[in-house]
Write a protein that holds these residues in place. Structure first.
Motif, PDB file in Angstrom:
ATOM      1  N   ALA A   1       3.527  -4.380  -1.120  1.00  0.00           N
ATOM      2  CA  ALA A   1       4.320  -4.968  -0.039  1.00  0.00           C
ATOM      3  C   ALA A   1       5.403  -5.894  -0.582  1.00  0.00           C
ATOM      4  CB  ALA A   1       3.419  -5.721   0.936  1.00  0.00           C
ATOM      5  N   GLY A   2       5.025  -6.781  -1.478  1.00  0.00           N
ATOM      6  CA  GLY A   2       5.991  -7.729  -2.015  1.00  0.00           C
ATOM      7  C   GLY A   2       7.083  -7.056  -2.816  1.00  0.00           C
ATOM      8  N   LEU A   3       6.708  -6.100  -3.654  1.00  0.00           N
ATOM      9  CA  LEU A   3       7.704  -5.418  -4.474  1.00  0.00           C
ATOM     10  C   LEU A   3       8.526  -4.439  -3.647  1.00  0.00           C
ATOM     11  CD1 LEU A   3       5.549  -4.870  -7.680  1.00  0.00           C
ATOM     12  CD2 LEU A   3       7.420  -6.512  -7.365  1.00  0.00           C
ATOM     13  N   GLY A   4       7.914  -3.813  -2.647  1.00  0.00           N
ATOM     14  CA  GLY A   4       8.680  -2.955  -1.741  1.00  0.00           C
ATOM     15  C   GLY A   4       9.732  -3.750  -0.996  1.00  0.00           C
ATOM     16  N   CYS A   5       9.371  -4.951  -0.591  1.00  0.00           N
ATOM     17  CA  CYS A   5      10.307  -5.851   0.075  1.00  0.00           C
ATOM     18  C   CYS A   5      11.434  -6.238  -0.875  1.00  0.00           C
ATOM     19  CB  CYS A   5       9.560  -7.079   0.573  1.00  0.00           C
ATOM     20  SG  CYS A   5      10.560  -8.235   1.532  1.00  0.00           S
TER      21      CYS A   5
ATOM     22  N   ALA B   1       3.873  -9.578   5.024  1.00  0.00           N
ATOM     23  CA  ALA B   1       4.006  -8.155   4.728  1.00  0.00           C
ATOM     24  C   ALA B   1       2.737  -7.653   4.058  1.00  0.00           C
ATOM     25  CB  ALA B   1       5.214  -7.899   3.830  1.00  0.00           C
ATOM     26  N   GLY B   2       2.408  -6.411   4.310  1.00  0.00           N
ATOM     27  CA  GLY B   2       1.230  -5.818   3.690  1.00  0.00           C
ATOM     28  C   GLY B   2      -0.051  -6.187   4.399  1.00  0.00           C
TER      29      GLY B   2
ATOM     30  N   GLY C   1       6.382  -3.972   3.784  1.00  0.00           N
ATOM     31  CA  GLY C   1       7.290  -4.786   2.989  1.00  0.00           C
ATOM     32  C   GLY C   1       8.734  -4.335   3.134  1.00  0.00           C
ATOM     33  N   VAL C   2       8.939  -3.026   3.157  1.00  0.00           N
ATOM     34  CA  VAL C   2      10.275  -2.475   3.364  1.00  0.00           C
ATOM     35  C   VAL C   2      10.796  -2.864   4.746  1.00  0.00           C
ATOM     36  CG1 VAL C   2      11.572  -0.323   3.633  1.00  0.00           C
ATOM     37  CG2 VAL C   2       9.936  -0.568   1.756  1.00  0.00           C
ATOM     38  N   GLN C   3       9.941  -2.785   5.765  1.00  0.00           N
ATOM     39  CA  GLN C   3      10.376  -3.141   7.117  1.00  0.00           C
ATOM     40  C   GLN C   3      10.753  -4.613   7.214  1.00  0.00           C
ATOM     41  OE1 GLN C   3      10.794  -0.974   9.974  1.00  0.00           O
ATOM     42  NE2 GLN C   3      12.017  -2.830  10.304  1.00  0.00           N
TER      43      GLN C   3
END
Length: 202
Positions: free
Chosen positions: A14-18, A160-161, A177-179
């Motif tokens: 989540a964090g890295l996707g963000c 996120a996540g 995370g992307v959202q």
């Protein structure tokens, strides 16, 4: 005082996707230029102990620790993401003026804060954050933060996540995370935006 546009607490999917979604606006939009993002990671993501067989786009049998490293490298490609080791103990302030404090006393400042800390516990001191029982966990005793439909805790602050209450699946966590990144980018841009790339030959 060094200030970041967004500080992300947690370096899992989540964090890295963000982070990489935020970073990818560079080169696409004027408002995406000269932005800086910080990921503070305590290296406790459950993905580090996982083997992935059912993740869209990920080769079956991939080890989670390798995927984490690939995500970190991917996020750094844009040149505007910094990833450091640390454990956050306190977040104070408000939108556009958050202060994030680690257990070794370091202080970082940002406009936005995203918690992507997983669902095992939440021990960060932060006014306005409500910790509740995780509704999607297959195991009891897990936690999440109370968020609205946009994963927002309060103005400028998001989860996120798994800590946002999504299912304990890689794609679900990364997608949230992307959202969150898209939600933040909409505020930066003043309208809904997405970053899409196409091949050079069209």
């Amino acid at each position: 005082m060094e200030k970041y546009d967004v500080i992300i607490v947690g370096g899992g999917p989540a964090g890295l996707g963000c982070a990489l979604t935020l970073a990818s606006a560079k080169g696409h939009f004027d408002w995406g230029e000269n932005r800086k993002y910080l990921v503070i990671d305590n290296n406790s993501s459950d993905l580090l102990k996982a083997k992935l067989n059912n993740v869209p786009g990920v080769k079956p049998g991939s080890l989670g620790k390798d995927v984490i490293n690939q995500l970190k490298d991917h996020a750094k490609v844009y040149g505007n993401v910094e990833i450091i080791d640390g454990r956050v103990v306190k977040v104070e302030g408000e939108y556009k003026n958050f202060k994030v404090i680690t257990e070794d006393g370091k202080e970082f400042y940002s406009d936005f804060v995203v918690f992507a800390t997983g669902f095992h516990e939440f021990n960060i001191e932060c006014e306005g954050v409500e910790v509740i029982e995780n509704k999607k966990s297959p195991r009891p005793g897990k936690v999440q933060l109370k968020v609205d439909q946009d994963y927002k805790i309060k103005e400028g602050m998001y989860a996120a996540g798994l800590i946002a209450g999504v299912s304990t699946m890689f794609a679900a966590a990364a997608g949230s995370g992307v959202q969150v990144a898209c939600n933040i980018q909409a505020i930066m841009a003043g309208k809904n935006v997405v970053v899409h790339d196409v091949p050079d030959n069209g």
